[in-house]
Design a protein around this motif. Sequence first.
Motif, PDB file in Angstrom:
ATOM      1  N   VAL A  88      -4.564   0.614  -2.612  1.00 32.80           N
ATOM      2  CA  VAL A  88      -4.572   1.054  -1.212  1.00 32.80           C
ATOM      3  C   VAL A  88      -5.982   1.060  -0.641  1.00 32.80           C
ATOM      4  CG1 VAL A  88      -2.448   2.415  -1.282  1.00 32.80           C
ATOM      5  CG2 VAL A  88      -4.618   3.495  -1.935  1.00 32.80           C
ATOM      6  N   GLY A  89      -6.969   0.737  -1.485  1.00 34.20           N
ATOM      7  CA  GLY A  89      -8.347   0.628  -1.013  1.00 34.20           C
ATOM      8  C   GLY A  89      -8.671  -0.714  -0.400  1.00 34.20           C
ATOM      9  N   SER A  90      -7.737  -1.654  -0.410  1.00 36.64           N
ATOM     10  CA  SER A  90      -8.030  -2.949   0.217  1.00 36.64           C
ATOM     11  C   SER A  90      -7.500  -2.969   1.645  1.00 36.64           C
ATOM     12  CB  SER A  90      -7.438  -4.093  -0.614  1.00 36.64           C
ATOM     13  OG  SER A  90      -6.061  -3.897  -0.815  1.00 36.64           O
ATOM     14  N   TYR A  91      -8.111  -3.835   2.451  1.00 33.82           N
ATOM     15  CA  TYR A  91      -7.640  -4.019   3.823  1.00 33.82           C
ATOM     16  C   TYR A  91      -6.219  -4.573   3.820  1.00 33.82           C
ATOM     17  CZ  TYR A  91     -12.509  -3.792   5.566  1.00 33.82           C
ATOM     18  OH  TYR A  91     -13.790  -3.406   5.896  1.00 33.82           O
ATOM     19  N   THR A  92      -5.483  -4.306   4.890  1.00 32.10           N
ATOM     20  CA  THR A  92      -4.176  -4.943   5.062  1.00 32.10           C
ATOM     21  C   THR A  92      -4.263  -5.860   6.283  1.00 32.10           C
ATOM     22  OG1 THR A  92      -3.187  -3.386   6.647  1.00 32.10           O
ATOM     23  CG2 THR A  92      -3.152  -2.752   4.319  1.00 32.10           C
ATOM     24  N   ASP A  93      -3.196  -6.610   6.518  1.00 28.34           N
ATOM     25  CA  ASP A  93      -3.108  -7.326   7.790  1.00 28.34           C
ATOM     26  C   ASP A  93      -3.315  -6.320   8.916  1.00 28.34           C
ATOM     27  OD1 ASP A  93      -2.584  -9.723   6.637  1.00 28.34           O
ATOM     28  OD2 ASP A  93      -0.446  -9.757   7.122  1.00 28.34           O
ATOM     29  N   SER A  94      -3.886  -6.786  10.023  1.00 26.83           N
ATOM     30  CA  SER A  94      -4.142  -5.872  11.136  1.00 26.83           C
ATOM     31  C   SER A  94      -2.856  -5.218  11.629  1.00 26.83           C
ATOM     32  CB  SER A  94      -4.785  -6.628  12.296  1.00 26.83           C
ATOM     33  OG  SER A  94      -5.964  -7.246  11.860  1.00 26.83           O
ATOM     34  N   SER A  95      -1.746  -5.935  11.523  1.00 29.16           N
ATOM     35  CA  SER A  95      -0.490  -5.364  12.008  1.00 29.16           C
ATOM     36  C   SER A  95       0.227  -4.561  10.934  1.00 29.16           C
ATOM     37  CB  SER A  95       0.417  -6.463  12.548  1.00 29.16           C
ATOM     38  OG  SER A  95       0.505  -7.508  11.622  1.00 29.16           O
ATOM     39  N   GLY A  96      -0.348  -4.503   9.740  1.00 30.14           N
ATOM     40  CA  GLY A  96       0.242  -3.672   8.692  1.00 30.14           C
ATOM     41  C   GLY A  96       0.760  -4.481   7.519  1.00 30.14           C
ATOM     42  N   ILE A  97       1.080  -3.767   6.454  1.00 28.86           N
ATOM     43  CA  ILE A  97       1.579  -4.393   5.220  1.00 28.86           C
ATOM     44  C   ILE A  97       2.959  -5.001   5.492  1.00 28.86           C
ATOM     45  CG2 ILE A  97       2.357  -3.855   2.877  1.00 28.86           C
ATOM     46  CD1 ILE A  97       0.188  -1.607   2.848  1.00 28.86           C
ATOM     47  N   GLU A  98       3.137  -6.243   5.046  1.00 31.27           N
ATOM     48  CA  GLU A  98       4.337  -6.981   5.436  1.00 31.27           C
ATOM     49  C   GLU A  98       5.637  -6.313   4.984  1.00 31.27           C
ATOM     50  OE1 GLU A  98       4.025 -11.171   4.940  1.00 31.27           O
ATOM     51  OE2 GLU A  98       6.199 -11.471   5.085  1.00 31.27           O
ATOM     52  N   ILE A  99       5.660  -5.843   3.728  1.00 29.00           N
ATOM     53  CA  ILE A  99       6.921  -5.268   3.239  1.00 29.00           C
ATOM     54  C   ILE A  99       7.280  -4.014   4.038  1.00 29.00           C
ATOM     55  CG2 ILE A  99       5.777  -3.909   1.397  1.00 29.00           C
ATOM     56  CD1 ILE A  99       9.195  -5.537   1.026  1.00 29.00           C
ATOM     57  N   ILE A 100       6.265  -3.274   4.472  1.00 32.34           N
ATOM     58  CA  ILE A 100       6.541  -2.057   5.243  1.00 32.34           C
ATOM     59  C   ILE A 100       7.075  -2.436   6.627  1.00 32.34           C
ATOM     60  CG2 ILE A 100       5.532   0.051   6.229  1.00 32.34           C
ATOM     61  CD1 ILE A 100       3.600   0.135   3.880  1.00 32.34           C
ATOM     62  N   ARG A 101       6.489  -3.463   7.223  1.00 31.98           N
ATOM     63  CA  ARG A 101       6.996  -3.904   8.525  1.00 31.98           C
ATOM     64  C   ARG A 101       8.431  -4.412   8.403  1.00 31.98           C
ATOM     65  NH1 ARG A 101       3.022  -8.023   9.182  1.00 31.98           N
ATOM     66  NH2 ARG A 101       3.969  -8.580  11.155  1.00 31.98           N
TER      67      ARG A 101
END
Lengths: 463, 463
Positions: A88-101
């Motif tokens: 969780v210390g790495s950046y994610t896509d600006s719109s958020g983590i794909e699986i969560i979206r």
Amino acid sequence: MDYVVRGEVLMRAAALEKELAQGIVKPFKEVIRASIGDCHAMGQQPITFLRQVLGLITYQPLFNDPTIPEDAKERARTILADCVGNSVGSYTDSSGIEIIRRHIAQYIQKRDGGIPSDPSNIIMSAGATGAIKSLMSLFRCTIDGKLPGVMIPIPQYPMYSATIAELEMAQICYHLDEERRWGLDIPGLERSVNEAKASCVPRILVVINPGNPTGQVLSRENIESIIKFAYKENLVIFADEVYQYNVHEEGSVFHSFKKVMMEMGAPYNRMELCSFMSCSKGYMGECGIRGGYVEVVNMCSDVKAMLLKSISALVCPSTIGQACMDVLVNPPKPGEPSYEQFIREKNAVLASLKERAALVADTFNSFEGFSCNPVQGAMYAFPRIHLPEKAIQAARKAGQEPDVFYVYQLLEQTGICVVPGSGFGQKAGTFHIRSTILPQPEKLKEMLGVLRSYHEKFLLQYQ
Amino acid sequence: MDYVVRGEVLMRAAALEKELAQGIVKPFKEVIRASIGDCHAMGQQPITFLRQVLGLITYQPLFNDPTIPEDAKERARTILADCVGNSVGSYTDSSGIEIIRRHIAQYIQKRDGGIPSDPSNIIMSAGATGAIKSLMSLFRCTIDGKLPGVMIPIPQYPMYSATIAELEMAQICYHLDEERRWGLDIPGLERSVNEAKASCVPRILVVINPGNPTGQVLSRENIESIIKFAYKENLVIFADEVYQYNVHEEGSVFHSFKKVMMEMGAPYNRMELCSFMSCSKGYMGECGIRGGYVEVVNMCSDVKAMLLKSISALVCPSTIGQACMDVLVNPPKPGEPSYEQFIREKNAVLASLKERAALVADTFNSFEGFSCNPVQGAMYAFPRIHLPEKAIQAARKAGQEPDVFYVYQLLEQTGICVVPGSGFGQKAGTFHIRSTILPQPEKLKEMLGVLRSYHEKFLLQYQ
């Protein structure tokens, strides 16, 4: 740009807390913050399953803890698998983590009876606030030299007026109808928009449902009329639906704007809509974690591309906030080990809020000069207070709005902190306060008792 | 408003990763993201003590875990004691939790050899980015009909140009001097500001130290000259000091702008300064957690009041991000149970980065046509590439900047993702790439080997 829920009354409350901590004697033992929708601050306990998942993703040795159920571990594993480097210390896509979206889209689709939701339309954010600011700023360009206008309810949640001011857009106020349980009055909307057209170009219609500070849950008919109005005026609807879990009144049902719009069919189902959600409210009340999302529906591709560019400069929302949203939209299912405890905790929070909603409204209605609409949803009561003429004069003499005067004295004399209605906007000549329903039941009863005594004394003094 | 470190090359890299995952055959087995300063994504392990504290505050039953050392528990208790309702799920002050801001001020004071730091000047934020946006927006008003100007280095970190564009301010570029290890060239600063005055009112001078993408660590003399220049031009200094722990080159020392300014005495010690910090870089590399702060020094009280108002509309930064900053500024002390492991982990990260910094620069300098300044600090090498004329023509024919052309082919042929220099700005006619030094040592050596072969082939093809 004033932000009353974090404004002067609140600063005075914080100062009083410090004085109490220093041992300075006051007419009360503690400050009760009924001023802000901050569930945990008022003693609400976190949902165990959620915190297990958050614990696991931040501190991975917890995976070896046999007391943590397997479904929490499975959720945490799924989130980590979509974090680069499994951290969780790495950046994610600006719109958020794909699986969560994807989980969010599935949640919306299920909520709306199968109406499709596309993960690429989900943008995660720091609370709903972050998304509201990003989306509103997309519409801030002047049109033919005129400012773009944003229609907001009065009373409103002051984050809206603050953001409109910051973005230098035009604020168009429409009045909620206190006589009709704070519903939206279509002729009122039409008057507001027509008057505004002289000086700006109306672009956005903000609707808060369930309402803050007003607690109304809009009927389906009302929502349909609003959608028709927005269609006629070519407005993008901003549906602030962060209280979608907080519906208390028997017979009230939350209808999402998206569902109603889609079910209305053409031409309404092609309208642009943004729906905002957060983990700060509902039954989790995880305000400090800063999780949220917006679903953008039918947004034209140019604007969407601009949106994705603009949020990329914010890098990404916090992974922990994103994970919190994941649990919100993908909670334990029947048959999973955590299901029963989860449902018990969730229902306990919601049932208690429901009781408190009724208690606060009923109690306020029993005060002389108070009239309070039912708290159909959300976390606030917004009673109207009929203040005696002498009190109004005393307030003016003190250089304060009468409701501010009332609220300050309440705070100084009792330690109870509520927000004056003028901070949200109210019809000229009417006065209100906003009180949350969030103090725990015993504390809430005590608070209402103290408020009653204060109010009676206040009436005696100024009548 | 373009944001190259999250731009098209990166999107192509993500697409390639998906294709690989679907089993599509490529000339490489994996995409290596040397494009972004994302430590954990490249295999850096989190600091154990930090994650223990974060685990404790999110999942409080961990306090009963005997394997968690007492100093971690003590830190977590201290943070929770300052969270309303003892929960990280409650809102905090907009500027952050008071005890954490006090720890930050103590850290700054110690770092700067005792020069006082006032907790009321610390504003916490979502990464440094959040604070930079908030602070910059304070200066966005036009002055006598002219846009306010922000001086940024070229090459620069593109979050700056994106933010300036979004706020509709004027961008004033000054060139870092590649011949002098990317130092700031004062006559160059003067030329830039004088040219800019025709069309805007210069207000802010942004300095990134240690530099991104250029890796320089400014000498004390250089900083003093910059401060004198800013004083003469009445500019507010924005010191982006997020890489203050990342100083690799023997003899290079990080000097904070605040310390230098204060030690210079009057009139410089009354200048307005904002210094930005983050938990995303340094030895923690906790990008996804989104922690950061700004220290505002000598800011006039009106502007500061405006700042506090404007951040209040963002409610508050994430509690977890705030807690991460707390550990950063208040790590285990000698004698505490976690001290040795903490120091071992911290030093291992920093020592390995130091080795990799030298390895990358040395290797690039051994390539024909590459010249790379030493990576004195930060996490990036920014070599100049002397591209053959034929390659430049081929790029123009393909409608691409030559460095973009070089970088795209590198990505397609090898899976190595670096960022073209044109995304950061570079002197006309020069071409660069930015590569992080973050892949783990073995992976980094492998990557540099592949890059060498690609480069040799590229030269052969176009010479």
